[in-house]
Design a protein around this motif. Sequence first.
Motif, PDB file in Angstrom:
ATOM      1  N   MET A 175      37.035  50.387  35.233  1.00  0.00           N
ATOM      2  CA  MET A 175      37.622  49.152  34.721  1.00  0.00           C
ATOM      3  C   MET A 175      36.732  47.963  35.063  1.00  0.00           C
ATOM      4  SD  MET A 175      40.590  47.700  37.194  1.00  0.00           S
ATOM      5  CE  MET A 175      40.222  46.104  36.485  1.00  0.00           C
ATOM      6  N   GLY A 176      36.931  46.901  34.312  1.00  0.00           N
ATOM      7  CA  GLY A 176      36.243  45.648  34.576  1.00  0.00           C
ATOM      8  C   GLY A 176      37.209  44.508  34.308  1.00  0.00           C
ATOM      9  N   MET A 177      36.758  43.296  34.560  1.00  0.00           N
ATOM     10  CA  MET A 177      37.628  42.148  34.306  1.00  0.00           C
ATOM     11  C   MET A 177      36.812  40.908  33.960  1.00  0.00           C
ATOM     12  SD  MET A 177      38.884  40.419  37.872  1.00  0.00           S
ATOM     13  CE  MET A 177      39.228  38.900  36.997  1.00  0.00           C
ATOM     14  N   PHE A 178      37.434  40.029  33.217  1.00  0.00           N
ATOM     15  CA  PHE A 178      36.890  38.703  32.967  1.00  0.00           C
ATOM     16  C   PHE A 178      37.696  37.707  33.796  1.00  0.00           C
ATOM     17  CE2 PHE A 178      35.317  40.909  29.296  1.00  0.00           C
ATOM     18  CZ  PHE A 178      34.150  40.247  28.943  1.00  0.00           C
TER      19      PHE A 178
ATOM     20  N   ILE B 118      39.647  26.454  28.739  1.00  0.00           N
ATOM     21  CA  ILE B 118      38.717  27.461  29.252  1.00  0.00           C
ATOM     22  C   ILE B 118      37.293  27.081  28.852  1.00  0.00           C
ATOM     23  CG2 ILE B 118      38.072  29.894  29.151  1.00  0.00           C
ATOM     24  CD1 ILE B 118      41.052  30.436  28.398  1.00  0.00           C
ATOM     25  N   VAL B 119      36.407  27.020  29.839  1.00  0.00           N
ATOM     26  CA  VAL B 119      34.996  26.697  29.588  1.00  0.00           C
ATOM     27  C   VAL B 119      34.237  27.960  29.199  1.00  0.00           C
ATOM     28  CG1 VAL B 119      32.874  25.783  30.591  1.00  0.00           C
ATOM     29  CG2 VAL B 119      35.074  24.752  31.182  1.00  0.00           C
TER      30      VAL B 119
ATOM     31  N   GLY C 106      45.560  33.790  20.794  1.00  0.00           N
ATOM     32  CA  GLY C 106      44.599  34.889  20.692  1.00  0.00           C
ATOM     33  C   GLY C 106      43.159  34.483  20.949  1.00  0.00           C
ATOM     34  N   GLU C 107      42.907  33.208  21.208  1.00  0.00           N
ATOM     35  CA  GLU C 107      41.529  32.741  21.359  1.00  0.00           C
ATOM     36  C   GLU C 107      40.814  33.397  22.524  1.00  0.00           C
ATOM     37  OE1 GLU C 107      41.125  28.539  21.419  1.00  0.00           O
ATOM     38  OE2 GLU C 107      42.013  28.243  19.439  1.00  0.00           O
ATOM     39  N   SER C 108      41.457  33.446  23.684  1.00  0.00           N
ATOM     40  CA  SER C 108      40.801  34.033  24.849  1.00  0.00           C
ATOM     41  C   SER C 108      40.580  35.531  24.651  1.00  0.00           C
ATOM     42  CB  SER C 108      41.620  33.774  26.122  1.00  0.00           C
ATOM     43  OG  SER C 108      42.913  34.327  26.008  1.00  0.00           O
ATOM     44  N   MET C 109      41.558  36.221  24.045  1.00  0.00           N
ATOM     45  CA  MET C 109      41.423  37.659  23.791  1.00  0.00           C
ATOM     46  C   MET C 109      40.269  37.935  22.835  1.00  0.00           C
ATOM     47  SD  MET C 109      43.051  40.479  24.725  1.00  0.00           S
ATOM     48  CE  MET C 109      44.800  40.205  24.976  1.00  0.00           C
ATOM     49  N   LEU C 110      40.151  37.129  21.793  1.00  0.00           N
ATOM     50  CA  LEU C 110      39.077  37.321  20.817  1.00  0.00           C
ATOM     51  C   LEU C 110      37.716  37.007  21.424  1.00  0.00           C
ATOM     52  CD1 LEU C 110      40.821  35.784  17.676  1.00  0.00           C
ATOM     53  CD2 LEU C 110      40.299  38.192  18.067  1.00  0.00           C
ATOM     54  N   ASP C 111      37.657  36.000  22.278  1.00  0.00           N
ATOM     55  CA  ASP C 111      36.394  35.672  22.940  1.00  0.00           C
ATOM     56  C   ASP C 111      35.948  36.806  23.855  1.00  0.00           C
ATOM     57  OD1 ASP C 111      34.214  33.878  23.573  1.00  0.00           O
ATOM     58  OD2 ASP C 111      35.171  33.568  25.514  1.00  0.00           O
ATOM     59  N   VAL C 112      36.912  37.402  24.557  1.00  0.00           N
ATOM     60  CA  VAL C 112      36.602  38.550  25.422  1.00  0.00           C
ATOM     61  C   VAL C 112      36.088  39.725  24.581  1.00  0.00           C
ATOM     62  CG1 VAL C 112      37.705  40.341  26.828  1.00  0.00           C
ATOM     63  CG2 VAL C 112      38.140  37.938  27.321  1.00  0.00           C
TER      64      VAL C 112
END
Length: 390
Positions: A240-243, A259-260, A284-290
Amino acid sequence: MPNIELIEKMLPVAPLKIAAMESCSELGQKVNDYIVSFRQNTINEVTESPIYVNYRSNNYLVDCACPRFGSGEAKGILKETIRGTDLFIMTDVCNYSLTYTVNGHLNHMSPDDHYQDLKRIISAATGKAHRINVIMPFLYESRQHKRSKRESLDCALALQELISMGVSSILTFDAHDPRVQNAIPLYGFDSFNPPYQFMKALFRAVPDFKADKEHLMIVSPDEGAMHRAVYFSNVLGVDMGMFYKRRDYSTIVNGKNPIVAHEFLGDDVTGKDVIIVDDMIASGESMLDVAKQLKERHAARVFVCTTFGLFTEGFDKFDEYHAKGYIDKVITTNLTYLPPVVKEKPYFVTADMSKFLALIVDSLNHDLTIGAVLNPTDKIHALLKKYNQI
């Protein structure tokens, strides 16, 4: 299916009734149909006994409504008796599709409106039902679960208010922070998680999906979802990993610090399928960026698994990112309202939770343990074995 043998040998606490409010009518109908099926198949030779007179039925749904006056005010109505019953009230506070009129102006129902309607139905039932249980898949105000500086504690206050109205237990799914139950420590509060349903939906939607260490990795989109990713990776035996979100704490936009950047911590994802797991998709912006960053790190396919698909900014960006190959599938449950347009999306997969919820309701109506339901590890392992992944 767990608990079926026990259910056959036990009487319910009281006759079962389900008040599925308009916001949750479709899910409530499915849950009702499953319970009807369960009970037709489990009780055979003893149904002639008078103690089972209310046990087997073709319908456990209660006819209820919250009509509104022209001013926008409302009242709760139960159109049949619920005296002496074990009442389960289902509501979806995120169903924005419902509308009402205020002085000739059309309003879409907000979570606040749904919560007030829930209290109206509880008020109509208080003193008559043997026990009142609330099924609120998306916990009202669950994102406002803790206080920072001078802020309201909305979720804790709502839980205490429901308990003070006579509710015995509150059932929810993937609470943003389950520790909010500390607001009502002496009363029932259960938060269920859908990892088994996610895996089941993935195997059906992606025939060549492989859940092993060489082909799969679990990623948390932020530190708040870490416990979900840790559970997934441990059960599946994969890395596993994480942002983590680097925010600008000098600015507030739409009630939060913008979020920067998303910074990644974890092993190489090159050539591996990746599951991003979280409790909800709002804009959904953060999910799509990830997802985009993972594809830029040469991940093979990206699957997004989230309990609640709110899609507050619509689907345009999801369509764009799917067309560009950043996301392959978005799996979300039917616990909250999903607009009909999602059925047209080639990347969208629904994890049906109605059978799972029906089993929970039927078990609680018999006062049976739900330990096996709360811990789906064995079911996930059985699923992996079925698809020859172990």
